[in-house]
Design a protein around this motif. Structure first.
Motif, short mmCIF file in Angstrom:
data_model
loop_
_atom_site.label_atom_id
_atom_site.label_comp_id
_atom_site.label_asym_id
_atom_site.label_seq_id
_atom_site.Cartn_x
_atom_site.Cartn_y
_atom_site.Cartn_z
N LEU A 185 21.46 0.49 3.49
CA LEU A 185 21.11 0.21 2.63
C LEU A 185 20.34 -1.05 2.39
N PRO A 186 19.58 -1.08 0.66
CA PRO A 186 18.37 -2.05 0.68
C PRO A 186 19.37 -3.81 1.45
N ALA A 187 17.56 -4.24 1.93
CA ALA A 187 18.59 -5.85 2.15
C ALA A 187 18.90 -6.23 1.26
N ASP A 188 18.86 -6.40 -0.43
CA ASP A 188 18.95 -7.21 -1.36
C ASP A 188 20.47 -7.00 -1.50
N VAL A 189 21.32 -5.40 -0.78
CA VAL A 189 22.99 -5.15 -0.59
C VAL A 189 23.18 -6.07 0.36
N ARG A 195 24.05 -5.02 9.74
CA ARG A 195 25.23 -3.99 9.95
C ARG A 195 26.84 -4.95 9.89
N ARG A 196 27.66 -3.99 8.33
CA ARG A 196 28.56 -4.36 8.55
C ARG A 196 29.78 -2.84 8.40
N GLN A 205 27.74 0.82 7.75
CA GLN A 205 26.45 0.20 6.67
C GLN A 205 25.37 -1.11 7.55
N LEU A 206 24.37 -0.15 7.58
CA LEU A 206 23.27 -0.40 8.02
C LEU A 206 21.94 -0.87 7.27
N SER A 207 21.62 -2.30 7.70
CA SER A 207 20.38 -2.65 6.87
C SER A 207 18.57 -1.84 6.75
N GLU A 208 18.75 -1.59 6.05
CA GLU A 208 17.22 -0.89 6.03
C GLU A 208 16.05 -1.66 6.60
N MET A 209 16.23 -2.79 6.78
CA MET A 209 15.43 -4.19 7.77
C MET A 209 15.21 -3.70 9.53
N LEU A 210 16.36 -2.65 9.93
CA LEU A 210 16.58 -2.25 11.01
C LEU A 210 15.94 -1.34 11.30
N ASP A 211 15.30 -1.21 12.81
CA ASP A 211 14.03 -0.96 13.05
C ASP A 211 15.14 1.13 13.92
N PRO A 212 14.50 1.67 13.89
CA PRO A 212 14.96 3.02 14.86
C PRO A 212 15.72 2.74 15.53
N ALA A 213 14.50 2.25 16.92
CA ALA A 213 15.62 1.46 18.13
C ALA A 213 16.94 0.47 17.42
N SER A 214 16.72 -0.28 16.44
CA SER A 214 17.70 -1.45 16.30
C SER A 214 18.67 -0.55 15.38
N ARG A 215 18.95 0.75 15.17
CA ARG A 215 19.54 1.44 14.31
C ARG A 215 20.54 2.06 15.59
N THR A 216 19.61 2.25 16.23
CA THR A 216 20.69 3.51 17.59
C THR A 216 21.22 2.37 18.30
#
Length: 280
Positions: A185-189, A195-196, A205-216
Motif C-alpha cells: 500500500l502507499p505510504a499515505d495509507v 506493516r500491518r 499489508q506492507l508499506s511501499e516504503m519497504l525495499d525488497p529485502a525489508s519486504r522479505t
C-alpha cells in the motif's frame, strides 16, 4: 562445491524402531551389513546417496526429513545448555554429549525441552527494566537459539525447492497454507507503520516504503508468528518473565531472529564459508 555429509543416525534409528525391526533385519532389507548400519545409527558414518535411495524405496517416508535437525538442536546446542552453572561440577565433554545423542536421542530431546521450559539457571532481579531483562536472557543463550535455527533452515530448504524467489515462496505459502495475502500500500495509507496484519481482510499489508529485502523480512516475520509459534512459546515460557512488556519484547526478538535465519540459514552460510576457506 563439496557435498555435505548427511549424519542422521537418530532419524534412521527412529525409522527402524517405528517399523519394529532389529538392526540385522533392517540391514538385510537394505542389503548392507548390520555393522555398517550400526555405525550409521551412531553417526560414525554418513548416509550415502545409495543408502538414501534404498531407504526411500523400502520405507514410506520423506528423505528430506533426515535433515530436519538433530534432537535438541544437536551437540553444540546441548553443550550450550550444559554450560549453565547448575551443571558446572559435572564436566561433561563433547564426546559424552555425542554419545548421548547417538544412544538416546529421545532423552536428549526431552532434556532440551525441559531445560528450555524451566529457563535453566536464569536469575531475575527485582527492579530490572524490560530491556535489561530481555538482554540478560539473550546473553544467557549467547543469542543462539538452535531450535529456531533448525526450524528456519528446514523451512528455507522446503521453500527453495519450489521457487528461487524467497519472497514469492513465502507469500505463496502464506496464501495457500494460512489464507493470508500480501498487499503493498502507499505510504499515505500506512502513515504510521511499515506493516500491518488485517485479520478481517486476511491481508498482510506492507508499506511501499519497504525495499525488497525489508519486504522479505516482513513476510518471513509473519510466517514465523505462525509456523515457529511452538518453538517461540517454549523459549518465552522458559524465560519466566513476570513483566509482560519484557515477554513481548523477547518474543519480538525471537521472531526477528527466525526471520533472519529463514532469509540466510546459518548452516548453509557456514558451509559456503568453509568451502571457500572463509575467503569472502
Amino acid at each position: 562445491m563439496a557435498e555435505r555429509k548427511l549424519l542422521a543416525g537418530h532419524a534412521i534409528r527412529r525409522l527402524r524402531r517405528g517399523a519394529g525391526l532389529t538392526q540385522a533385519a533392517m540391514a538385510d532389507m537394505l542389503a548392507i551389513s548390520p555393522s555398517y548400519l550400526n555405525l550409521v545409527e551412531r553417526n560414525q558414518r554418513p548416509i550415502s546417496a545409495t543408502l538414501l535411495i534404498k531407504l526411500a524405496e523400502s520405507f514410506d517416508f520423506d528423505p528430506r526429513s533426515l535433515a530436519a535437525g538433530e534432537p535438541g538442536g544437536g551437540a553444540d546446542a546441548i553443550r550450550r545448555r550444559l554450560a549453565d552453572p547448575m551443571f558446572a561440577d559435572l564436566e561433561i565433554d563433547r564426546n559424552e554429549v555425542e554419545e548421548w545423542l547417538a544412544s538416546a536421542p529421545g532423552g536428549a530431546a526431552a532434556f532440551a525441552r525441559v531445560f528450555d521450559r524451566i529457563g535453566g539457571g536464569a536469575v531475575v532481579e527485582a527492579g530490572d527494566d524490560p530491556v535489561t531483562l530481555v538482554r540478560r536472557e539473550i546473553e544467557r543463550w549467547r543469542n543462539h537459539f538452535a531450535d529456531l535455527d533448525a526450524s528456519a533452515e528446514a523451512l528455507a530448504d522446503e521453500l527453495r525447492l519450489g521457487a528461487g524467489d524467497l519472497y514469492g515462496a513465502i507469500a505463496e505459502r502464506l496464501r495457500a497454507k494460512h489464507g493470508l495475502t500480501i498487499r503493498v500500500l502507499p505510504a499515505d495509507v500506512l502513515p504510521d507503520t511499515l506493516r500491518r496484519l488485517d485479520l478481517h481482510a486476511r491481508q498482510l499489508q506492507l508499506s511501499e516504503m519497504l525495499d525488497p529485502a525489508s519486504r522479505t523480512f516482513a513476510v518471513a516475520f509473519q510466517l514465523g508468528q505462525i509456523e515457529a509459534k511452538a518453538e517461540i512459546d517454549a523459549l518465552a515460557k522458559g524465560a519466566g518473565f513476570t513483566d509482560r512488556a519484557a515477554e513481548r519484547l523477547y518474543r519480538r526478538h525471537l521472531l526477528g531472529y527466525f526471520a533472519a535465519a529463514l532469509m540466510m540459514p546459518y548452516a548453509r552460510f557456514l558451509r559456503g564459508c568453509e568451502t571457500t576457506g572463509y575467503d569472502i
